[in-house]
Design a protein around this motif. Sequence first.
Motif, PDB file in Angstrom:
ATOM      1  N   ARG A  78    -103.927 -30.352 -13.638  1.00  0.00           N
ATOM      2  CA  ARG A  78    -102.845 -29.846 -14.494  1.00  0.00           C
ATOM      3  C   ARG A  78    -103.266 -28.641 -15.322  1.00  0.00           C
ATOM      4  O   ARG A  78    -102.434 -28.036 -15.992  1.00  0.00           O
ATOM      5  CB  ARG A  78    -102.352 -30.963 -15.433  1.00  0.00           C
ATOM      6  CG  ARG A  78    -103.456 -31.606 -16.271  1.00  0.00           C
ATOM      7  CD  ARG A  78    -102.883 -32.615 -17.260  1.00  0.00           C
ATOM      8  NE  ARG A  78    -102.156 -33.683 -16.622  1.00  0.00           N
ATOM      9  CZ  ARG A  78    -102.672 -34.869 -16.266  1.00  0.00           C
ATOM     10  NH1 ARG A  78    -103.955 -35.096 -16.479  1.00  0.00           N
ATOM     11  NH2 ARG A  78    -101.938 -35.791 -15.728  1.00  0.00           N
ATOM     12  N   PHE A  79    -104.537 -28.274 -15.283  1.00  0.00           N
ATOM     13  CA  PHE A  79    -105.029 -27.082 -15.968  1.00  0.00           C
ATOM     14  C   PHE A  79    -105.442 -26.050 -14.932  1.00  0.00           C
ATOM     15  O   PHE A  79    -105.648 -26.385 -13.757  1.00  0.00           O
ATOM     16  CB  PHE A  79    -106.232 -27.410 -16.856  1.00  0.00           C
ATOM     17  CG  PHE A  79    -106.069 -28.656 -17.677  1.00  0.00           C
ATOM     18  CD1 PHE A  79    -105.208 -28.687 -18.762  1.00  0.00           C
ATOM     19  CD2 PHE A  79    -106.779 -29.803 -17.366  1.00  0.00           C
ATOM     20  CE1 PHE A  79    -105.058 -29.836 -19.519  1.00  0.00           C
ATOM     21  CE2 PHE A  79    -106.646 -30.960 -18.115  1.00  0.00           C
ATOM     22  CZ  PHE A  79    -105.775 -30.976 -19.190  1.00  0.00           C
ATOM     23  N   SER A  80    -105.604 -24.808 -15.371  1.00  0.00           N
ATOM     24  CA  SER A  80    -106.071 -23.778 -14.444  1.00  0.00           C
ATOM     25  C   SER A  80    -106.710 -22.619 -15.194  1.00  0.00           C
ATOM     26  O   SER A  80    -106.108 -22.078 -16.128  1.00  0.00           O
ATOM     27  CB  SER A  80    -104.910 -23.244 -13.584  1.00  0.00           C
ATOM     28  OG  SER A  80    -105.351 -22.204 -12.731  1.00  0.00           O
ATOM     29  N   PRO A 125     -98.838 -29.669 -23.864  1.00  0.00           N
ATOM     30  CA  PRO A 125    -100.201 -29.637 -23.333  1.00  0.00           C
ATOM     31  C   PRO A 125    -100.665 -30.972 -22.793  1.00  0.00           C
ATOM     32  O   PRO A 125    -101.553 -31.023 -21.958  1.00  0.00           O
ATOM     33  CB  PRO A 125    -101.046 -29.214 -24.544  1.00  0.00           C
ATOM     34  CG  PRO A 125    -100.216 -29.576 -25.729  1.00  0.00           C
ATOM     35  CD  PRO A 125     -98.798 -29.398 -25.302  1.00  0.00           C
ATOM     36  N   LEU A 126    -100.083 -32.063 -23.266  1.00  0.00           N
ATOM     37  CA  LEU A 126    -100.495 -33.377 -22.790  1.00  0.00           C
ATOM     38  C   LEU A 126     -99.466 -33.954 -21.839  1.00  0.00           C
ATOM     39  O   LEU A 126     -99.242 -35.154 -21.788  1.00  0.00           O
ATOM     40  CB  LEU A 126    -100.711 -34.332 -23.978  1.00  0.00           C
ATOM     41  CG  LEU A 126    -101.791 -33.915 -24.959  1.00  0.00           C
ATOM     42  CD1 LEU A 126    -101.948 -34.957 -26.065  1.00  0.00           C
ATOM     43  CD2 LEU A 126    -103.121 -33.711 -24.250  1.00  0.00           C
ATOM     44  N   ALA A 127     -98.807 -33.090 -21.079  1.00  0.00           N
ATOM     45  CA  ALA A 127     -97.845 -33.584 -20.099  1.00  0.00           C
ATOM     46  C   ALA A 127     -98.538 -34.523 -19.131  1.00  0.00           C
ATOM     47  O   ALA A 127     -99.616 -34.248 -18.619  1.00  0.00           O
ATOM     48  CB  ALA A 127     -97.232 -32.402 -19.335  1.00  0.00           C
ATOM     49  N   LEU A 183    -111.274 -25.591 -25.830  1.00  0.00           N
ATOM     50  CA  LEU A 183    -110.118 -25.807 -26.691  1.00  0.00           C
ATOM     51  C   LEU A 183    -108.794 -25.476 -26.015  1.00  0.00           C
ATOM     52  O   LEU A 183    -107.792 -26.176 -26.229  1.00  0.00           O
ATOM     53  CB  LEU A 183    -110.277 -24.959 -27.962  1.00  0.00           C
ATOM     54  CG  LEU A 183    -109.103 -24.964 -28.957  1.00  0.00           C
ATOM     55  CD1 LEU A 183    -108.906 -26.368 -29.528  1.00  0.00           C
ATOM     56  CD2 LEU A 183    -109.339 -23.958 -30.066  1.00  0.00           C
ATOM     57  N   LEU A 184    -108.745 -24.432 -25.209  1.00  0.00           N
ATOM     58  CA  LEU A 184    -107.470 -23.930 -24.700  1.00  0.00           C
ATOM     59  C   LEU A 184    -106.655 -24.968 -23.924  1.00  0.00           C
ATOM     60  O   LEU A 184    -105.420 -24.967 -24.030  1.00  0.00           O
ATOM     61  CB  LEU A 184    -107.711 -22.693 -23.836  1.00  0.00           C
ATOM     62  CG  LEU A 184    -107.965 -21.397 -24.603  1.00  0.00           C
ATOM     63  CD1 LEU A 184    -108.329 -20.270 -23.663  1.00  0.00           C
ATOM     64  CD2 LEU A 184    -106.744 -21.029 -25.433  1.00  0.00           C
ATOM     65  N   PRO A 185    -107.258 -25.860 -23.130  1.00  0.00           N
ATOM     66  CA  PRO A 185    -106.425 -26.854 -22.442  1.00  0.00           C
ATOM     67  C   PRO A 185    -105.667 -27.784 -23.382  1.00  0.00           C
ATOM     68  O   PRO A 185    -104.720 -28.455 -22.955  1.00  0.00           O
ATOM     69  CB  PRO A 185    -107.445 -27.640 -21.605  1.00  0.00           C
ATOM     70  CG  PRO A 185    -108.571 -26.693 -21.395  1.00  0.00           C
ATOM     71  CD  PRO A 185    -108.655 -25.918 -22.671  1.00  0.00           C
ATOM     72  N   PHE A 240     -98.444 -22.714 -24.446  1.00  0.00           N
ATOM     73  CA  PHE A 240     -97.348 -21.788 -24.718  1.00  0.00           C
ATOM     74  C   PHE A 240     -96.865 -21.242 -23.384  1.00  0.00           C
ATOM     75  O   PHE A 240     -97.650 -20.740 -22.588  1.00  0.00           O
ATOM     76  CB  PHE A 240     -97.778 -20.637 -25.620  1.00  0.00           C
ATOM     77  CG  PHE A 240     -96.679 -19.626 -25.839  1.00  0.00           C
ATOM     78  CD1 PHE A 240     -95.664 -19.889 -26.751  1.00  0.00           C
ATOM     79  CD2 PHE A 240     -96.632 -18.436 -25.124  1.00  0.00           C
ATOM     80  CE1 PHE A 240     -94.633 -18.982 -26.940  1.00  0.00           C
ATOM     81  CE2 PHE A 240     -95.614 -17.518 -25.313  1.00  0.00           C
ATOM     82  CZ  PHE A 240     -94.603 -17.800 -26.230  1.00  0.00           C
ATOM     83  N   GLY A 241     -95.562 -21.337 -23.151  1.00  0.00           N
ATOM     84  CA  GLY A 241     -94.979 -20.879 -21.899  1.00  0.00           C
ATOM     85  C   GLY A 241     -94.843 -22.019 -20.910  1.00  0.00           C
ATOM     86  O   GLY A 241     -95.601 -22.993 -20.942  1.00  0.00           O
ATOM     87  N   PRO A 242     -93.865 -21.921 -20.009  1.00  0.00           N
ATOM     88  CA  PRO A 242     -93.611 -23.012 -19.060  1.00  0.00           C
ATOM     89  C   PRO A 242     -94.784 -23.298 -18.131  1.00  0.00           C
ATOM     90  O   PRO A 242     -94.966 -24.428 -17.687  1.00  0.00           O
ATOM     91  CB  PRO A 242     -92.377 -22.524 -18.286  1.00  0.00           C
ATOM     92  CG  PRO A 242     -92.327 -21.048 -18.513  1.00  0.00           C
ATOM     93  CD  PRO A 242     -92.917 -20.809 -19.859  1.00  0.00           C
ATOM     94  N   SER A 243     -95.577 -22.286 -17.811  1.00  0.00           N
ATOM     95  CA  SER A 243     -96.783 -22.479 -16.990  1.00  0.00           C
ATOM     96  C   SER A 243     -98.038 -22.417 -17.839  1.00  0.00           C
ATOM     97  O   SER A 243     -99.130 -22.220 -17.310  1.00  0.00           O
ATOM     98  CB  SER A 243     -96.846 -21.421 -15.880  1.00  0.00           C
ATOM     99  OG  SER A 243     -95.748 -21.513 -15.020  1.00  0.00           O
ATOM    100  N   ASN A 244     -97.871 -22.599 -19.149  1.00  0.00           N
ATOM    101  CA  ASN A 244     -98.958 -22.482 -20.121  1.00  0.00           C
ATOM    102  C   ASN A 244     -99.680 -21.142 -19.964  1.00  0.00           C
ATOM    103  O   ASN A 244    -100.867 -21.069 -19.634  1.00  0.00           O
ATOM    104  CB  ASN A 244     -99.952 -23.635 -20.003  1.00  0.00           C
ATOM    105  CG  ASN A 244    -100.784 -23.783 -21.281  1.00  0.00           C
ATOM    106  OD1 ASN A 244    -100.738 -22.927 -22.158  1.00  0.00           O
ATOM    107  ND2 ASN A 244    -101.535 -24.856 -21.378  1.00  0.00           N
ATOM    108  N   ASP A 245     -98.918 -20.072 -20.237  1.00  0.00           N
ATOM    109  CA  ASP A 245     -99.486 -18.723 -20.154  1.00  0.00           C
ATOM    110  C   ASP A 245    -100.650 -18.537 -21.111  1.00  0.00           C
ATOM    111  O   ASP A 245    -101.566 -17.751 -20.837  1.00  0.00           O
ATOM    112  CB  ASP A 245     -98.398 -17.695 -20.455  1.00  0.00           C
ATOM    113  CG  ASP A 245     -97.241 -17.756 -19.473  1.00  0.00           C
ATOM    114  OD1 ASP A 245     -96.438 -18.696 -19.587  1.00  0.00           O
ATOM    115  OD2 ASP A 245     -97.150 -16.880 -18.598  1.00  0.00           O
TER     116      ASP A 245
END
Length: 532
Positions: A241-243, A349-351, A404-406, A410-415
């Motif tokens: 779910r992260f990238s 972030p915790l979807a 930290l970033l994960p 912000f943003g639908p694709s976590n921009d």
Amino acid sequence: MTPAAQTSDPRSRQAPVATEKSLPSWLLADDPRHSARPIDSVSVAALAYLALPNLIFLAGWLRWPFAAFFSLLLLWSARTAIDWRQVRWRCPYRAAPALLIVATAFAWCALGGAGHFLAAPIDWMVRDTVLGDLVFGGWPVAYAAKEGTYYILRSAIGYFLPAAVVAKALGVASADLALYLWTVLGTAIFLFSLPLPRRPGAGLALALLLVVSFSGMDLLGVLASQGEWPELPVRLEWWTRFSYSSLAAHLYWAPNHALPIWLASALFYRHWQHPAFPGFALLLLALLPIWTPFGLPALLPFIALAVLQFLAEPRRPLPVVPLLVMILMVTLMARFLGMDVDGIGTAPPLAGATGTASETATRDHLLAYLAFVALEFGALALALWSRLRHSRGILLFATLTLLLLPLLSFGPSNDLLLRASLASLVMLLLLTLSVLRSAGRPTLDLGYPWLIVLILLIGAFTPFHEAARATMVPRWPPSYLQNLVEQQGGSFPPHYVARLDRPDMRLLLREPSLTPDRERRRTASSGGQRER
């Protein structure tokens, strides 16, 4: 010297020493060969590349008194931030290695969307449309006027503006080539700014190959999560779910965000220990927002490190003019880019970490996070830490940022995750280049950093997989016939369009111009444009 003179101002002498003693010595230890470089032709080229879209935006979007005011401010900042008499104008590379670097930039960019020589990622449909709107329409570009309020193009459009100016002058048929050449130029400046070998040969070629193939170990993540070998053209980088995308993927999918952050990160590493860096850095930060709103957040950890460095040194005057200009430019762009920002959707972030089986979901989320950290950057960061004899502060700040970033979104694709990670990933690349260059030629000795080499080889699968996708998927040509709203089925995409309803922006911006629709563009276009 008299005793009175020795103790005339004890605070001014003791404050820096106290600051230095309060910090561990390794935190500010720098790369002695590459982090205290004087401003040179590469640095000036990078600043000019970042500055040109700012000047185009100011001239094309603001009313002329404000355009002149902000343009003169930028020029004044450039005049005072850099001691131009001390700039080293000589190119740091001889002809042969310089040609290899430029050729690498041409080839690397050809694999991406600019130029459409091969199959471009699907995101380029929107990017082509934005470029077409900038070419066909007047500035500021508007899509509708409802109840006296314009709906205008509000986005980080710096990347597109030079190509749009060329296409306005030469015709829309030149837009794609102009954007490709502009992308190549930025990529080449980035490569020139890296600590690469100066002599032609295998060392330089391998270093360039490392840059092009730098990535996390997505292959292991795909094999662990899916249990089978990945197939083309599926992207590898969303195996969880992260990238954190590879440098190649950023260049192919989002060069408008990648190029400014690449350049700013490389310039930081080159100069952050040089006495002239504070003014230079403030000028650099003023130029980023028109390119990407994620530039300043991406660099924030390293700006903090530079502030610690500034405070630890003997007192120097703060460069006031670049500081004031930076504040004014960032404020202007924040007001512009912040219009209707609440309309941009955000995935939590915790979807996936909630639901009826919340404990299981939370555990799965934690395991996914730990696997992501280990494979994308954690293993490489640990291997670098054991090898580095300098720049550990940069490595620490980069690693903490990536940890930290994960947890943010912000943003639908976590921009925010995708873009704000770029500066830290570039720092990992720079430190990797430094460690491997210090190690010298590969040997069978166990003292050679073979673990780092293994991590890089596994990670290289992702960029080559991405390049293979570009060669195997059918190529499609760009189309500039539809405007952005037409391309989105009549809706106003919140990433790109906002209501011009702020009084200060109405005062500063020119009267918006409605962009032509498909029929008017077909009539006006002489470039043989086809609809997809």
